[in-house]
Design a protein around this motif. Structure first.
Motif, short mmCIF file in Angstrom:
data_model
loop_
_atom_site.label_atom_id
_atom_site.label_comp_id
_atom_site.label_asym_id
_atom_site.label_seq_id
_atom_site.Cartn_x
_atom_site.Cartn_y
_atom_site.Cartn_z
N SER A 105 1.59 5.36 -0.04
CA SER A 105 0.99 6.61 0.42
C SER A 105 1.92 7.78 0.14
O SER A 105 3.15 7.67 0.28
N GLY A 148 -2.89 10.20 -6.62
CA GLY A 148 -2.51 9.06 -5.81
C GLY A 148 -3.18 7.77 -6.22
O GLY A 148 -2.95 6.72 -5.60
N ASP A 182 0.87 -1.17 0.00
CA ASP A 182 0.00 0.00 0.00
C ASP A 182 0.91 1.23 0.00
O ASP A 182 1.73 1.40 0.90
N LYS A 238 1.43 12.47 -0.11
CA LYS A 238 0.54 13.62 -0.12
C LYS A 238 0.35 14.10 -1.55
O LYS A 238 1.31 14.28 -2.31
#
Length: 311
Positions: free
Chosen positions: A59, A100, A57, A61
């Protein structure tokens, strides 16, 4: 390299995610690049969670400003150490830098991508980072195509590359030498490094494809649609003149058997890694009536191919 003759099929990933290895080996994947070798992390702000060696996963910003070729180790693996000269197999996720969202994944494909070789020559911008990592590590790589005139909807993205295995390529054929060769075939001799030389031995082509192993390797069989890494030399059957050799370039060539002339695909499929194979390719399985660089139209071609890896 002039053995490539046919375009690959739909197996390649579409658009910007077409084989990350193509980007890794170039000075830039579109956009701007400093062209140098980066040491350590050059990207900040990307993280990964999940079991090592499994689909992570990712991540960060959003929107994330991507600088081309920047990269960050986001998971340290627990497997074998990746060393200079290793071939690595990878799985990858591509994520839109603005949103994203995952825009492509190779985790759902039947087999990993194995075209990356750890060397300064092939991946200069990433060599210092990739070498010394352990299998099951994940690296985030920034790819920016906004300065390349790209018309793609997604021009900047982050590729999360997970190293799932490593292996060491052969440098020349290794196996059992074949001794009962037909006497009317061309004769092949090897120098100390393994580069072949040709003696036509009065050979007269008979029109069909000739596939004669010279050394039988003990590795896996090559599948009809696999990619292989090989050292090879090619000559014209008419006069024995060399027209191409990876040995002279000092680096093996990688290619899909779906891309090469039919004589190569038919002749190498079913052979084993480590083998050295003599191929006599008639025009209808080579370049036919089309002149190809140093190859005249309607030429019969002779090749000696060392199969170093298949993936």
């Amino acid at each position: 390299m002039i053995i490539i003759a046919r375009k690959s099929g739909s197996k390649r990933l579409l658009g910007a995610m077409t084989a990350l290895a193509l980007c890794l080996g170039l000075s830039a994947c579109g956009g701007k690049s400093d062209g140098g070798s980066h040491s350590g992390d050059t990207m900040q702000g990307v993280s990964a969670s999940g079991k090592l060696g499994s689909k992570p996963d990712i991540s960060f910003k959003t929107p994330f400003k991507v600088e081309n070729q920047t990269h960050q180790v986001i998971q340290n693996g627990d497997g074998e150490v990746i060393r200079d000269g290793d071939r690595v197999c990878t799985r990858s996720l591509a994520l839109d830098a603005k949103t994203g969202k995952v825009i492509n994944s190779t985790w759902d494909q039947s087999s990993p991508e194995c075209s990356i070789v750890i060397s300064k020559k092939s991946i200069p911008a990433y060599y210092d980072t990739f070498k010394g990592l352990k299998v099951n590590s994940t690296v985030a790589v920034g790819i920016d195509e906004s300065g390349s005139g790209s018309s793609k909807a997604t021009e900047s993205y982050i590729m999360a590359l997970t190293f799932v295995s490593r292996s060491k390529n052969l440098t020349r054929a290794q196996g059992q030498k074949v001794t009962d060769l037909p006497s009317d075939l061309p004769k092949i001799s090897l120098d100390d490094k393994g580069k072949p030389s040709l003696d036509l031995n009065g050979y007269q082509p008979k029109g069909g494809l000739v596939v004669q192993p010279l050394i039988k390797g003990k590795g896996a069989k090559v599948g009809q649609h696999q990619s292989v890494s090989a050292n090879y030399t090619g000559w014209l059957a008419s006069d024995g003149k060399q027209f191409d050799s990876s040995w002279d370039r000092g680096q093996a060539s990688d290619f899909s058997l779906d891309q090469v002339v039919k004589g190569w695909q038919q002749g190498l499929a079913g052979q084993t890694v480590g083998s050295q194979v003599l191929l006599v390719v008639p025009p209808d399985l080579g370049y036919g009536s089309q002149q190809q660089q140093k190859i005249p139209a309607n030429s019969t071609l002779i090749f000696v191919v060392d199969i170093l890896a298949a993936y």
